[in-house]
Enzyme design. Sequence first.
Site, PDB file in Angstrom:
ATOM      1  N   TYR A  11      37.024  47.842  36.208  1.00  0.00           N
ATOM      2  CA  TYR A  11      36.704  49.270  36.417  1.00  0.00           C
ATOM      3  C   TYR A  11      37.789  49.985  37.234  1.00  0.00           C
ATOM      4  N   ASN A  32      41.236  37.339  33.659  1.00  0.00           N
ATOM      5  CA  ASN A  32      40.615  36.309  32.812  1.00  0.00           C
ATOM      6  C   ASN A  32      39.432  36.883  32.022  1.00  0.00           C
ATOM      7  N   ASN A  35      34.805  39.680  33.829  1.00  0.00           N
ATOM      8  CA  ASN A  35      33.901  40.837  33.906  1.00  0.00           C
ATOM      9  C   ASN A  35      34.549  42.068  33.269  1.00  0.00           C
ATOM     10  N   LYS A  84      32.021  40.541  42.284  1.00  0.00           N
ATOM     11  CA  LYS A  84      31.643  41.638  43.182  1.00  0.00           C
ATOM     12  C   LYS A  84      30.149  41.942  43.281  1.00  0.00           C
ATOM     13  N   SER A 124      36.368  46.318  51.137  1.00  0.00           N
ATOM     14  CA  SER A 124      35.158  47.118  50.916  1.00  0.00           C
ATOM     15  C   SER A 124      34.575  47.579  52.246  1.00  0.00           C
ATOM     16  N   ALA A 125      33.897  48.691  52.218  1.00  0.00           N
ATOM     17  CA  ALA A 125      33.185  49.176  53.407  1.00  0.00           C
ATOM     18  C   ALA A 125      32.094  48.204  53.829  1.00  0.00           C
ATOM     19  N   TYR A 148      29.426  37.824  49.399  1.00  0.00           N
ATOM     20  CA  TYR A 148      30.453  38.717  48.837  1.00  0.00           C
ATOM     21  C   TYR A 148      31.221  39.393  49.967  1.00  0.00           C
ATOM     22  N   LYS A 152      35.365  39.237  51.428  1.00  0.00           N
ATOM     23  CA  LYS A 152      36.262  40.376  51.695  1.00  0.00           C
ATOM     24  C   LYS A 152      36.853  40.249  53.097  1.00  0.00           C
ATOM     25  N   ASN A 178      32.068  54.017  48.084  1.00  0.00           N
ATOM     26  CA  ASN A 178      31.305  53.776  46.842  1.00  0.00           C
ATOM     27  C   ASN A 178      31.950  54.457  45.641  1.00  0.00           C
ATOM     28  N   ASP A 294      19.912  46.680  52.530  1.00  0.00           N
ATOM     29  CA  ASP A 294      20.478  48.040  52.533  1.00  0.00           C
ATOM     30  C   ASP A 294      20.534  48.614  53.941  1.00  0.00           C
TER      31      ASP A 294
HETATM   32  P1  NAD Z   1      35.487  44.615  38.056  1.00  0.00           P
HETATM   33  O1  NAD Z   1      34.589  43.443  37.964  1.00  0.00           O
HETATM   34  O2  NAD Z   1      35.336  45.694  37.059  1.00  0.00           O
HETATM   35  O3  NAD Z   1      37.012  44.125  38.055  1.00  0.00           O
HETATM   36  C1  NAD Z   1      37.410  42.891  38.581  1.00  0.00           C
HETATM   37  C2  NAD Z   1      38.287  42.214  37.541  1.00  0.00           C
HETATM   38  O4  NAD Z   1      38.739  40.947  38.035  1.00  0.00           O
HETATM   39  C3  NAD Z   1      37.547  41.929  36.224  1.00  0.00           C
HETATM   40  O5  NAD Z   1      38.327  42.443  35.167  1.00  0.00           O
HETATM   41  C4  NAD Z   1      37.459  40.403  36.173  1.00  0.00           C
HETATM   42  O6  NAD Z   1      37.501  39.922  34.851  1.00  0.00           O
HETATM   43  C5  NAD Z   1      38.678  40.013  36.984  1.00  0.00           C
HETATM   44  N1  NAD Z   1      38.625  38.674  37.607  1.00  0.00           N
HETATM   45  C6  NAD Z   1      37.674  38.176  38.438  1.00  0.00           C
HETATM   46  N2  NAD Z   1      38.024  36.930  38.839  1.00  0.00           N
HETATM   47  C7  NAD Z   1      39.223  36.659  38.265  1.00  0.00           C
HETATM   48  C8  NAD Z   1      40.106  35.543  38.300  1.00  0.00           C
HETATM   49  N3  NAD Z   1      39.822  34.447  39.007  1.00  0.00           N
HETATM   50  N4  NAD Z   1      41.256  35.606  37.595  1.00  0.00           N
HETATM   51  C9  NAD Z   1      41.560  36.713  36.864  1.00  0.00           C
HETATM   52  N5  NAD Z   1      40.779  37.797  36.795  1.00  0.00           N
HETATM   53  C10 NAD Z   1      39.625  37.773  37.492  1.00  0.00           C
HETATM   54  O7  NAD Z   1      35.351  45.197  39.540  1.00  0.00           O
HETATM   55  P2  NAD Z   1      35.887  46.558  40.149  1.00  0.00           P
HETATM   56  O8  NAD Z   1      34.714  47.409  40.424  1.00  0.00           O
HETATM   57  O9  NAD Z   1      36.996  47.089  39.344  1.00  0.00           O
HETATM   58  O10 NAD Z   1      36.400  46.024  41.558  1.00  0.00           O
HETATM   59  C11 NAD Z   1      37.747  45.649  41.767  1.00  0.00           C
HETATM   60  C12 NAD Z   1      37.878  45.070  43.163  1.00  0.00           C
HETATM   61  O11 NAD Z   1      37.437  46.030  44.115  1.00  0.00           O
HETATM   62  C13 NAD Z   1      37.024  43.821  43.395  1.00  0.00           C
HETATM   63  O12 NAD Z   1      37.736  42.942  44.231  1.00  0.00           O
HETATM   64  C14 NAD Z   1      35.818  44.360  44.129  1.00  0.00           C
HETATM   65  O13 NAD Z   1      35.210  43.388  44.943  1.00  0.00           O
HETATM   66  C15 NAD Z   1      36.437  45.466  44.958  1.00  0.00           C
HETATM   67  N6  NAD Z   1      35.481  46.522  45.342  1.00  0.00           N
HETATM   68  C16 NAD Z   1      34.736  47.124  44.373  1.00  0.00           C
HETATM   69  C17 NAD Z   1      33.808  48.104  44.723  1.00  0.00           C
HETATM   70  C18 NAD Z   1      32.954  48.757  43.669  1.00  0.00           C
HETATM   71  O14 NAD Z   1      31.971  49.388  44.029  1.00  0.00           O
HETATM   72  N7  NAD Z   1      33.287  48.707  42.385  1.00  0.00           N
HETATM   73  C19 NAD Z   1      33.642  48.462  46.074  1.00  0.00           C
HETATM   74  C20 NAD Z   1      34.447  47.832  47.034  1.00  0.00           C
HETATM   75  C21 NAD Z   1      35.365  46.859  46.645  1.00  0.00           C
HETATM   76  C1  UD1 Z   2      26.518  48.074  47.143  1.00  0.00           C
HETATM   77  C2  UD1 Z   2      26.854  46.799  47.865  1.00  0.00           C
HETATM   78  C3  UD1 Z   2      28.250  46.903  48.464  1.00  0.00           C
HETATM   79  C4  UD1 Z   2      29.255  47.285  47.403  1.00  0.00           C
HETATM   80  C5  UD1 Z   2      28.789  48.596  46.754  1.00  0.00           C
HETATM   81  C6  UD1 Z   2      29.681  49.078  45.675  1.00  0.00           C
HETATM   82  C7  UD1 Z   2      24.680  45.985  48.615  1.00  0.00           C
HETATM   83  C8  UD1 Z   2      23.810  45.676  49.806  1.00  0.00           C
HETATM   84  N1  UD1 Z   2      25.869  46.535  48.883  1.00  0.00           N
HETATM   85  O1  UD1 Z   2      26.553  49.101  48.113  1.00  0.00           O
HETATM   86  O2  UD1 Z   2      28.612  45.670  49.034  1.00  0.00           O
HETATM   87  O3  UD1 Z   2      30.528  47.442  47.982  1.00  0.00           O
HETATM   88  O4  UD1 Z   2      27.496  48.376  46.195  1.00  0.00           O
HETATM   89  O5  UD1 Z   2      29.653  48.211  44.574  1.00  0.00           O
HETATM   90  O6  UD1 Z   2      24.316  45.713  47.484  1.00  0.00           O
HETATM   91  N2  UD1 Z   2      19.832  52.879  45.162  1.00  0.00           N
HETATM   92  C9  UD1 Z   2      18.592  53.277  44.701  1.00  0.00           C
HETATM   93  N3  UD1 Z   2      18.201  52.851  43.459  1.00  0.00           N
HETATM   94  C10 UD1 Z   2      18.989  52.049  42.663  1.00  0.00           C
HETATM   95  C11 UD1 Z   2      20.250  51.655  43.153  1.00  0.00           C
HETATM   96  C12 UD1 Z   2      20.626  52.078  44.415  1.00  0.00           C
HETATM   97  O7  UD1 Z   2      17.870  53.999  45.373  1.00  0.00           O
HETATM   98  O8  UD1 Z   2      18.556  51.680  41.561  1.00  0.00           O
HETATM   99  C13 UD1 Z   2      20.275  53.376  46.488  1.00  0.00           C
HETATM  100  C14 UD1 Z   2      20.572  52.277  47.493  1.00  0.00           C
HETATM  101  O9  UD1 Z   2      19.432  51.922  48.216  1.00  0.00           O
HETATM  102  C15 UD1 Z   2      21.655  52.960  48.355  1.00  0.00           C
HETATM  103  C16 UD1 Z   2      22.388  53.875  47.371  1.00  0.00           C
HETATM  104  O10 UD1 Z   2      21.482  54.066  46.285  1.00  0.00           O
HETATM  105  O11 UD1 Z   2      21.064  53.756  49.339  1.00  0.00           O
HETATM  106  C17 UD1 Z   2      23.687  53.282  46.840  1.00  0.00           C
HETATM  107  O12 UD1 Z   2      23.415  51.980  46.326  1.00  0.00           O
HETATM  108  P1  UD1 Z   2      24.543  51.146  45.536  1.00  0.00           P
HETATM  109  O13 UD1 Z   2      25.144  51.981  44.488  1.00  0.00           O
HETATM  110  O14 UD1 Z   2      23.905  49.856  45.118  1.00  0.00           O
HETATM  111  O15 UD1 Z   2      25.663  50.900  46.633  1.00  0.00           O
HETATM  112  P2  UD1 Z   2      25.546  50.274  48.091  1.00  0.00           P
HETATM  113  O16 UD1 Z   2      24.198  49.717  48.356  1.00  0.00           O
HETATM  114  O17 UD1 Z   2      26.092  51.277  49.052  1.00  0.00           O
END
Ligand code: NAD
Ligand code: UD1
Length: 336
Positions: A11, A32, A35, A84, A124-125, A148, A152, A178, A294
């Site tokens: 993503y 790979n 996801n 993640k 991540s936060a 998770y 981080k 987020n 949460d």
């Molecule tokens: P995502 O799952 O869409 O992307 C992660 C990618 O890494 C995927 O394409 C997956 O196939 C690949 N991958 C995982 N393990 C691998 C491995 N061993 N070798 C090669 N490829 C591998 O996730 P995203 O939302 O794009 O997140 C990207 C990064 O940001 C992650 O590290 C995630 O933890 C971090 N992050 C995401 C969020 C969020 O809300 N999306 C928030 C904070 C941090």
């Molecule tokens: C979650 C992860 C966090 C990660 C982030 C982004 C947890 C405890 N934390 O954060 O580690 O970095 O996602 O991927 O899972 N909510 C609803 N209904 C729903 C879904 C969510 O009310 O169906 C509320 C939650 O209670 C929260 C807010 O929406 O208050 C955001 O939730 P979410 O999108 O899951 O993100 P985080 O919980 O902030």
Amino acid sequence: MKVLLTGGAGYIGSHTCVELINAGYSPVIADNYDNSCPEAVKRVEEITGVSVPVYELDVADFDAVDKMFSENDFGAVIHFAGLKAVGESCEIPIRYYRNNIDTTLTLLEVMKKHGVNNIVFSSSATVYGVPEKVPLVEGMPTGCTNPYGWTKLMNEQILSDASNADSELSVVLLRYFNPIGAHESGRIGEDPNGIPNNLMPYITQVAAGKLERLGVFGNDYPTPDGTGVRDYIHVVDLAKAHVKAIAYADSHKGTEIFNIGTGKGYSVLDIVNAFMKVNNLDIPYDIKPRRAGDIAECYANPEKANKVLGWKAEKNLEDMCRDSWNWQKNNKNGYK
Ligand code: NAD
Ligand code: UD1
């Protein structure tokens, strides 16, 4: 400059790939597809008109990563690859530690061997744990509530230690808040597996008729309307922060941490109401009990990234709601 994007088909990686190309960089992806899928990369190529080389490999695999570095002269690495899902990390913690830590260790070893000195890491936060107060500033205490999150924080430690021991190494740790939204073309976006855990993909699937009703997890938090408050950031703004981070890493040494958020907190009901208004759609919802783990409020003080990186989020909640729906509406089953 050639930039390696581990997890670049995912993503955030796919959106960053577009912004790097727009800024004149040459991205190479290592993924790979654990996801993600090749279609996401095809769409990036379609948006930019530029072809993006992909290495299908496990980033923890030293030999495969070493070979890739031999074939490319990388100026920097952005390390997105990782698992993640918070809930899943509690069920299969060893897989999370193995994957999320091993990938970083392998990368650092191979980077050292090939003299590549710049790395930007997706943190991540979540590393702030249960915040004592908001907005969150980079120096505030850290601590995690799930495996998770610990991966981080451990990666932050590993990367900082590596840069302390190697005066050539530059590490930029980006603590994302987020991320939501999608590229304005509606061609790339978030494609969760199964029923989404996160708020915005759940809302868009209710809007699309794939899910019946949203459950709002708790309305008794000490927040203005009782629902949880978060710092939602448009994924394109987040992608642009990586472009700034690469330039920063290339001109500095040591480790720097940056919050990447907007600085504004919105409640669950703010998001639902904005989504309904912007897209002229109804989102039926029920108030449910709080979700375990949460927190009430989490939003950034993004001043350091504003000042030091010269980065600021430009898109607003309306853009996030419109673009999230545009992606879902045009891709009912994601990339499938
Ligand atoms: P995502 O799952 O869409 O992307 C992660 C990618 O890494 C995927 O394409 C997956 O196939 C690949 N991958 C995982 N393990 C691998 C491995 N061993 N070798 C090669 N490829 C591998 O996730 P995203 O939302 O794009 O997140 C990207 C990064 O940001 C992650 O590290 C995630 O933890 C971090 N992050 C995401 C969020 C969020 O809300 N999306 C928030 C904070 C941090
Ligand atoms: C979650 C992860 C966090 C990660 C982030 C982004 C947890 C405890 N934390 O954060 O580690 O970095 O996602 O991927 O899972 N909510 C609803 N209904 C729903 C879904 C969510 O009310 O169906 C509320 C939650 O209670 C929260 C807010 O929406 O208050 C955001 O939730 P979410 O999108 O899951 O993100 P985080 O919980 O902030």
